[in-house]
Write an enzyme that holds these catalytic residues in place. Structure first.
Site, PDB file in Angstrom:
ATOM      1  N   ARG A  88       0.862  -1.022  -0.064  1.00  0.00           N
ATOM      2  CA  ARG A  88       0.157   0.018  -0.137  1.00  0.00           C
ATOM      3  C   ARG A  88       0.839   1.055  -0.111  1.00  0.00           C
ATOM      4  NH1 ARG A  88      -4.868  -1.891   2.427  1.00  0.00           N
ATOM      5  NH2 ARG A  88      -6.536  -0.710   2.428  1.00  0.00           N
ATOM      6  N   ARG A 127     -21.830  -1.870   2.621  1.00  0.00           N
ATOM      7  CA  ARG A 127     -21.327  -3.061   2.859  1.00  0.00           C
ATOM      8  C   ARG A 127     -21.585  -3.566   4.144  1.00  0.00           C
ATOM      9  NH1 ARG A 127     -14.903  -3.315   1.998  1.00  0.00           N
ATOM     10  NH2 ARG A 127     -14.744  -1.514   3.388  1.00  0.00           N
ATOM     11  N   ARG A 160     -18.554  -2.140   8.991  1.00  0.00           N
ATOM     12  CA  ARG A 160     -16.988  -2.189   9.700  1.00  0.00           C
ATOM     13  C   ARG A 160     -16.961  -0.614  10.332  1.00  0.00           C
ATOM     14  NH1 ARG A 160     -12.858  -3.977   5.097  1.00  0.00           N
ATOM     15  NH2 ARG A 160     -11.998  -1.826   5.448  1.00  0.00           N
ATOM     16  N   ARG A 171      -9.682   7.537   3.961  1.00  0.00           N
ATOM     17  CA  ARG A 171      -9.099   6.660   3.286  1.00  0.00           C
ATOM     18  C   ARG A 171      -8.842   6.719   1.955  1.00  0.00           C
ATOM     19  NH1 ARG A 171     -13.234   2.071   4.888  1.00  0.00           N
ATOM     20  NH2 ARG A 171     -12.129   0.746   3.715  1.00  0.00           N
TER      21      ARG A 171
HETATM   22  P1  AP5 Z   1     -14.809  -5.085  -1.284  1.00  0.00           P
HETATM   23  O1  AP5 Z   1     -14.373  -5.990  -2.074  1.00  0.00           O
HETATM   24  O2  AP5 Z   1     -15.058  -5.146   0.198  1.00  0.00           O
HETATM   25  O3  AP5 Z   1     -13.623  -3.873  -1.649  1.00  0.00           O
HETATM   26  P2  AP5 Z   1     -12.187  -3.657  -1.157  1.00  0.00           P
HETATM   27  O4  AP5 Z   1     -11.277  -2.859  -2.289  1.00  0.00           O
HETATM   28  O5  AP5 Z   1     -11.640  -4.825  -0.582  1.00  0.00           O
HETATM   29  O6  AP5 Z   1     -12.426  -2.552  -0.033  1.00  0.00           O
HETATM   30  P3  AP5 Z   1     -11.803  -2.547   1.602  1.00  0.00           P
HETATM   31  O7  AP5 Z   1     -12.432  -1.398   2.103  1.00  0.00           O
HETATM   32  O8  AP5 Z   1     -11.601  -3.842   2.000  1.00  0.00           O
HETATM   33  O9  AP5 Z   1     -10.404  -1.869   1.142  1.00  0.00           O
HETATM   34  P4  AP5 Z   1      -9.430  -1.133   1.776  1.00  0.00           P
HETATM   35  O10 AP5 Z   1      -8.066  -1.145   0.981  1.00  0.00           O
HETATM   36  O11 AP5 Z   1      -9.749   0.240   2.543  1.00  0.00           O
HETATM   37  O12 AP5 Z   1      -9.346  -1.947   3.372  1.00  0.00           O
HETATM   38  P5  AP5 Z   1      -8.588  -3.103   3.847  1.00  0.00           P
HETATM   39  O13 AP5 Z   1      -9.229  -4.005   4.376  1.00  0.00           O
HETATM   40  O14 AP5 Z   1      -7.557  -3.380   3.027  1.00  0.00           O
HETATM   41  O15 AP5 Z   1     -15.794  -4.312  -1.993  1.00  0.00           O
HETATM   42  C1  AP5 Z   1     -16.533  -3.144  -1.445  1.00  0.00           C
HETATM   43  C2  AP5 Z   1     -18.265  -3.202  -1.234  1.00  0.00           C
HETATM   44  O16 AP5 Z   1     -18.493  -3.061  -2.680  1.00  0.00           O
HETATM   45  C3  AP5 Z   1     -18.651  -4.483  -0.782  1.00  0.00           C
HETATM   46  O17 AP5 Z   1     -19.788  -4.134  -0.092  1.00  0.00           O
HETATM   47  C4  AP5 Z   1     -18.952  -5.307  -2.060  1.00  0.00           C
HETATM   48  O18 AP5 Z   1     -20.038  -6.059  -1.875  1.00  0.00           O
HETATM   49  C5  AP5 Z   1     -19.211  -4.426  -3.036  1.00  0.00           C
HETATM   50  N1  AP5 Z   1     -18.917  -4.627  -4.520  1.00  0.00           N
HETATM   51  C6  AP5 Z   1     -17.541  -5.306  -4.788  1.00  0.00           C
HETATM   52  N2  AP5 Z   1     -17.632  -5.135  -6.222  1.00  0.00           N
HETATM   53  C7  AP5 Z   1     -18.751  -4.661  -6.653  1.00  0.00           C
HETATM   54  C8  AP5 Z   1     -19.104  -4.568  -7.992  1.00  0.00           C
HETATM   55  N3  AP5 Z   1     -18.341  -4.870  -8.965  1.00  0.00           N
HETATM   56  N4  AP5 Z   1     -20.351  -3.758  -8.101  1.00  0.00           N
HETATM   57  C9  AP5 Z   1     -20.831  -3.415  -7.092  1.00  0.00           C
HETATM   58  N5  AP5 Z   1     -20.611  -3.578  -5.762  1.00  0.00           N
HETATM   59  C10 AP5 Z   1     -19.583  -4.187  -5.333  1.00  0.00           C
HETATM   60  O19 AP5 Z   1      -7.892  -2.139   4.977  1.00  0.00           O
HETATM   61  C11 AP5 Z   1      -8.343  -1.539   5.957  1.00  0.00           C
HETATM   62  C12 AP5 Z   1      -7.387  -0.957   6.880  1.00  0.00           C
HETATM   63  O20 AP5 Z   1      -6.424  -1.629   7.276  1.00  0.00           O
HETATM   64  C13 AP5 Z   1      -6.585   0.270   6.099  1.00  0.00           C
HETATM   65  O21 AP5 Z   1      -7.401   1.488   6.041  1.00  0.00           O
HETATM   66  C14 AP5 Z   1      -5.353   0.501   7.049  1.00  0.00           C
HETATM   67  O22 AP5 Z   1      -5.417   1.223   7.983  1.00  0.00           O
HETATM   68  C15 AP5 Z   1      -5.144  -1.022   7.493  1.00  0.00           C
HETATM   69  N6  AP5 Z   1      -4.089  -1.652   6.444  1.00  0.00           N
HETATM   70  C16 AP5 Z   1      -4.548  -2.727   5.562  1.00  0.00           C
HETATM   71  N7  AP5 Z   1      -3.504  -3.244   4.786  1.00  0.00           N
HETATM   72  C17 AP5 Z   1      -2.383  -2.409   5.139  1.00  0.00           C
HETATM   73  C18 AP5 Z   1      -1.242  -1.959   4.632  1.00  0.00           C
HETATM   74  N8  AP5 Z   1      -0.560  -2.876   3.672  1.00  0.00           N
HETATM   75  N9  AP5 Z   1      -0.350  -1.121   4.979  1.00  0.00           N
HETATM   76  C19 AP5 Z   1      -1.032  -0.267   6.026  1.00  0.00           C
HETATM   77  N10 AP5 Z   1      -2.233  -0.367   6.310  1.00  0.00           N
HETATM   78  C20 AP5 Z   1      -2.839  -1.382   6.094  1.00  0.00           C
HETATM   79 MG    MG Z   2     -11.094  -5.600   1.306  1.00  0.00          MG
END
Ligand code: AP5
Ligand code: MG
Length: 213
Positions: A88, A127, A160, A171
Site C-alpha cells: 500500500r 457493505r 465495519r 481513506r
Molecule cells: P470490497 O471487495 O470489500 O472492496 P475492497 O477493495 O476490498 O475494499 P476495502 O474497504 O476492504 O479496502 P481497503 O483497501 O480500504 O481496506 P483493507 O481491509 O484492505 O467491496 C466493497 C463493497 O462493494 C462491498 O460491499 C462489495 O460487496 C461491493 N462490491 C464489490 N464489487 C462490486 C461491484 N463490481 N459492483 C457493486 N458492488 C460491488 O484495509 C483496512 C485498513 O487496514 C486500512 O485503512 C489500513 O488502516 C489498514 N491496512 C491494511 N493493509 C495495510 C497495509 N498494507 N499497510 C498499512 N495499513 C494497512
Molecule cells: Mg477488502
C-alpha cells in the site's frame, strides 16, 4: 501465480481476490483481514492497528511488513497467492520486491481495479462484513441469503468501523497520496493490468480471468 490487487478502498479488491483464490486454488492474503482478526481477538497488534484503522490512516510499515512476509512464507503460499491490501506504500512494495528477488521470484500480475471516488462512498455504506471468515456483502448489490448472517459461516454481519462516510473520505485521501503511486511502480515492472471495477462483479471477474488465463 503471484497476484497483487490494487485499487481504492471499496473498489472490490477483496471481492475479486476471493474469487481468484477459489478459481486458481491459491490463498487470499488480506492485511486488512489479518488486522481485523487481531482486533477481534484483542491482541497487542490488533490494539495498535485499530488506532490507525479507525482514523482511516495506514498502519505503519514496521507493523505491516513483517506480518505479510511471515504469511507468504507459510507452506500454503508455495505455489502463489493473491495479495489484497498489500503493498500500500512504495516502501512496502520495495520490501516485497527484495524478499521475492532473494527467492528468485517475482509478481506475475498487479491487477488495478479502477473505480471513481464518487462510487466509493455509496458502496461502503452498504457493505456488510463477516469478521469471522472475511466474506463481504452489499445490502443492495450482493445481499446475503439471510439478512445480517454470513452465507459462508453463519456469523453475524457488521458495518465495519472504518466504513463511516468521514473515515471513507480520509481513506480515499490516503489512497491517492500513498497507494496510487504503486500504479506507476508496477507499470514500470511491466505487470500492471487495469480492469473497470464499476461493472457488475461477475463481469469484473471475467475481465480478470481473461488476463490471468
Ligand atoms: P470490497 O471487495 O470489500 O472492496 P475492497 O477493495 O476490498 O475494499 P476495502 O474497504 O476492504 O479496502 P481497503 O483497501 O480500504 O481496506 P483493507 O481491509 O484492505 O467491496 C466493497 C463493497 O462493494 C462491498 O460491499 C462489495 O460487496 C461491493 N462490491 C464489490 N464489487 C462490486 C461491484 N463490481 N459492483 C457493486 N458492488 C460491488 O484495509 C483496512 C485498513 O487496514 C486500512 O485503512 C489500513 O488502516 C489498514 N491496512 C491494511 N493493509 C495495510 C497495509 N498494507 N499497510 C498499512 N495499513 C494497512
Ligand atoms: Mg477488502
Amino acid at each position: 501465480m503471484k497476484i497483487i490487487m490494487l485499487g481504492a478502498p471499496g473498489a472490490g479488491k477483496g471481492t475479486q481476490a476471493k474469487m481468484i483464490a477459489e478459481r486458481y486454488q491459491i490463498p487470499h492474503v488480506s492485511t486488512g483481514d489479518i488486522f481485523r482478526a487481531n482486533i477481534k481477538n484483542g491482541t497487542e497488534l490488533g490494539k495498535q492497528a485499530k488506532e490507525y484503522m479507525d482514523k482511516g490512516l495506514l498502519v505503519p510499515d514496521e507493523l505491516t511488513v513483517k506480518i505479510l512476509l511471515d504469511r507468504v512464507a507459510q507452506p500454503d503460499c508455495k505455489n502463489g497467492y493473491v495479495l489484497d491490501g498489500f503493498p500500500r506504500t512504495i516502501p512496502q512494495a520495495e520490501v516485497l520486491d527484495e524478499a521475492l528477488t532473494k527467492l528468485n521470484e517475482s509478481i506475475d500480475y498487479a491487477v488495478n481495479v479502477e473505480v471513481p471516488d464518487e462510487n466509493i462512498v455509496k458502496r461502503m455504506s452498504g457493505r456488510r462484513a463477516c469478521l469471522k471468515c472475511g466474506a463481504t456483502y452489499h445490502i443492495e448489490h450482493i445481499p446475503p441469503k439471510q439478512e445480517g448472517i454470513c452465507d459462508t459461516c453463519g456469523s453475524e454481519l457488521v458495518l465495519r468501523d472504518d466504513d463511516k462516510p468521514e473515515t471513507v473520505q480520509n481513506r480515499l485521501k490516503v489512497y491517492h497520496e500513498q497507494t496510487q503511486p504503486l500504479i506507476d511502480f508496477y507499470t514500470g515492472k511491466g505487470v500492471l493490468k487495469t480492469v473497470d471495477g464499476t461493472q457488475p462483479m461477475e463481469k469484473v471477474f471475467e475481465d480478470i480471468t481473461s488476463i490471468l488465463g
